[in-house]
Write a protein that holds these residues in place. Structure first.
Motif, short mmCIF file in Angstrom:
data_model
loop_
_atom_site.label_atom_id
_atom_site.label_comp_id
_atom_site.label_asym_id
_atom_site.label_seq_id
_atom_site.Cartn_x
_atom_site.Cartn_y
_atom_site.Cartn_z
N ILE A 93 38.66 38.59 50.87
CA ILE A 93 37.71 39.67 51.11
C ILE A 93 37.76 40.11 52.57
N SER A 94 37.72 39.15 53.49
CA SER A 94 37.74 39.49 54.91
C SER A 94 39.06 40.13 55.31
N ARG A 95 40.15 39.68 54.72
CA ARG A 95 41.44 40.31 55.01
C ARG A 95 41.48 41.74 54.50
N GLY A 96 40.80 41.99 53.38
CA GLY A 96 40.73 43.35 52.86
C GLY A 96 40.00 44.28 53.81
N VAL A 116 40.67 58.18 45.43
CA VAL A 116 40.54 56.74 45.18
C VAL A 116 39.94 56.08 46.42
N PRO A 117 38.83 55.35 46.27
CA PRO A 117 38.17 54.75 47.44
C PRO A 117 39.07 53.73 48.15
N PRO A 118 38.91 53.58 49.47
CA PRO A 118 39.72 52.62 50.22
C PRO A 118 39.66 51.21 49.67
N ILE A 125 46.31 46.00 46.49
CA ILE A 125 47.30 45.38 47.38
C ILE A 125 46.90 43.94 47.70
N GLY A 126 45.59 43.69 47.76
CA GLY A 126 45.11 42.34 48.02
C GLY A 126 45.40 41.38 46.89
N ILE A 328 34.79 43.85 49.00
CA ILE A 328 35.28 44.45 50.24
C ILE A 328 34.35 45.58 50.68
N ARG A 329 33.94 46.41 49.73
CA ARG A 329 33.02 47.51 50.05
C ARG A 329 31.72 46.96 50.65
N ASP A 330 31.15 45.93 50.04
CA ASP A 330 29.89 45.37 50.52
C ASP A 330 30.06 44.73 51.90
N ALA A 331 31.19 44.07 52.11
CA ALA A 331 31.44 43.44 53.41
C ALA A 331 31.59 44.49 54.50
#
Length: 350
Positions: A93-96, A116-118, A125-126, A328-331
């Motif tokens: 998640i953090s790498r994303g 398409v959202p980031p 890819i993750g 990832i979005r929430d982080a």
């Protein structure tokens, strides 16, 4: 009459001939293999130099491990909680988050162009390569040659992938023996198979080359393009959570990777009720995600969920990508939220 030594010499010669025959059967020299020669002829007629093709195929090596990996691909069923645990890790998640920040312009352009959202592109890819860190350890040339000419069922499919791979590498001036990927021939940051590379890869940084092997910007744009070409609907939901019975209703087909096929009214009739307002004639993909204790979590997938399954035909894969994207979005949102200094209660002061 041959004496014992003569018999041994003959026997040894016979074994040597068998060994040579076995070796010849497993190489890809076009001069010795009709099927390989036919592929070379086909591509030569398209304008690729025959000498280059023949040299490439002579360089290819048979890999039994590739066939073994393919045979084991349909391994034991993983429960949802087991599969989720592989990908929903804090580090991924953090790498994303960091991957998006490192290439923010490319992600913003991909969202503007493809809708398409980031976090969704990053999650693909993750899951595929941990953001380009693990792109495969098999030479793509070896994998595709082995599968094209030795797979017992899908040889024709992989022959097409091998042809596309040779065309791509020749067009882009890349040594086909220099590229590594998965045992099935998937390549680069997003793990596109060669025919998908040809169809959906884009030159997103404008340097004149579609490079998914070493260029994260091209990979970001290409994943966005792949989703858009398969019908991604910007802003539309991917799934809704749902309530349902303890035992799976027998009259519903769950976890099918095909376009939405069961309407809300039918699901309600067997006790599956989505959280949220959905029209009774709305068609969805009923999902039942299993856990170690035997319980199920119900969800209903929408058209965008189906689009994710075009990347990998597995409901577990699509849901893992979705949940990683949400994480990832929430982080990212948490990082963007300014912290209130300790002791600052001005907002509540009168």
């Amino acid at each position: 009459m041959q004496g014992p030594r003569g018999l041994a010499v003959i026997a040894g010669a016979g074994l040597s001939l068998l060994a040579l025959a076995a070796e010849a059967a497993l190489d890809f020299d076009p001069a010795r293999h009709e099927a390989v020669g036919a592929l070379v002829e086909e591509l030569a007629e398209k304008g690729i130099e025959r000498d280059w093709l023949e040299a490439a195929m002579r360089d290819a090596d048979f890999q039994q491990g590739v066939l073994d990996a393919m045979a084991g691909a349909a391994e034991r069923h993983l429960r949802w909680d087991e599969y989720r645990e592989i990908f929903l890790q804090p580090e991924r998640i953090s790498r994303g988050v960091a991957f998006i920040e490192a290439h923010r312009d490319a992600f913003d352009r991909a969202e503007a162009e493809y809708g398409v959202p980031p976090e969704m592109i990053a999650a693909i890819i993750g899951v595929e390569t941990s953001y380009g860190r693990f792109t495969g350890r098999h030479r793509v040339l070896d994998s595709l040659s082995t599968l094209a000419f030795h797979h017992p069922v899908r040889g024709d499919f992989f022959r097409g992938e091998l042809a596309a791979f040779l065309e791509i590498t020749r067009e882009q001036g890349v040594d086909p023996g220099s590229l590594d990927g998965s045992y099935a021939g998937a390549m680069g940051y997003p793990q596109f198979i060669p025919t998908s590379y040809r169809a959906y890869a884009v030159d997103f940084d404008g340097d004149g080359i579609r490079d998914l092997w070493t260029n994260p910007v091209d990979a970001i744009g290409s994943v966005g393009n792949y989703f858009a070409e398969h019908g991604w609907r910007p802003g539309a939901p991917i799934y809704h959570d749902a309530e349902g019975p303890g035992d799976l209703p027998g009259r519903v087909e769950f976890n099918q990777t095909r376009p939405p096929y069961a309407d809300i009214a039918t699901l309600a009739g067997v006790g599956i009720v989505p959280r949220g307002e959905l029209a009774v004639d709305r068609e969805v993909v009923p999902l039942a995600l299993d856990f170690e204790d035997g319980a199920y979590r119900y969800r209903v997938g929408h058209r965008n969920f189906y689009v994710i399954t075009r990347y990998n035909h597995s409901h577990l894969y699509a849901m893992a990508v979705t949940e990683l994207a949400e994480a990832i979005r929430d982080a990212r949102a948490l990082e963007a939220t300014p912290l209130t200094p300790p002791g600052d209660d001005s907002e509540g002061a009168s």
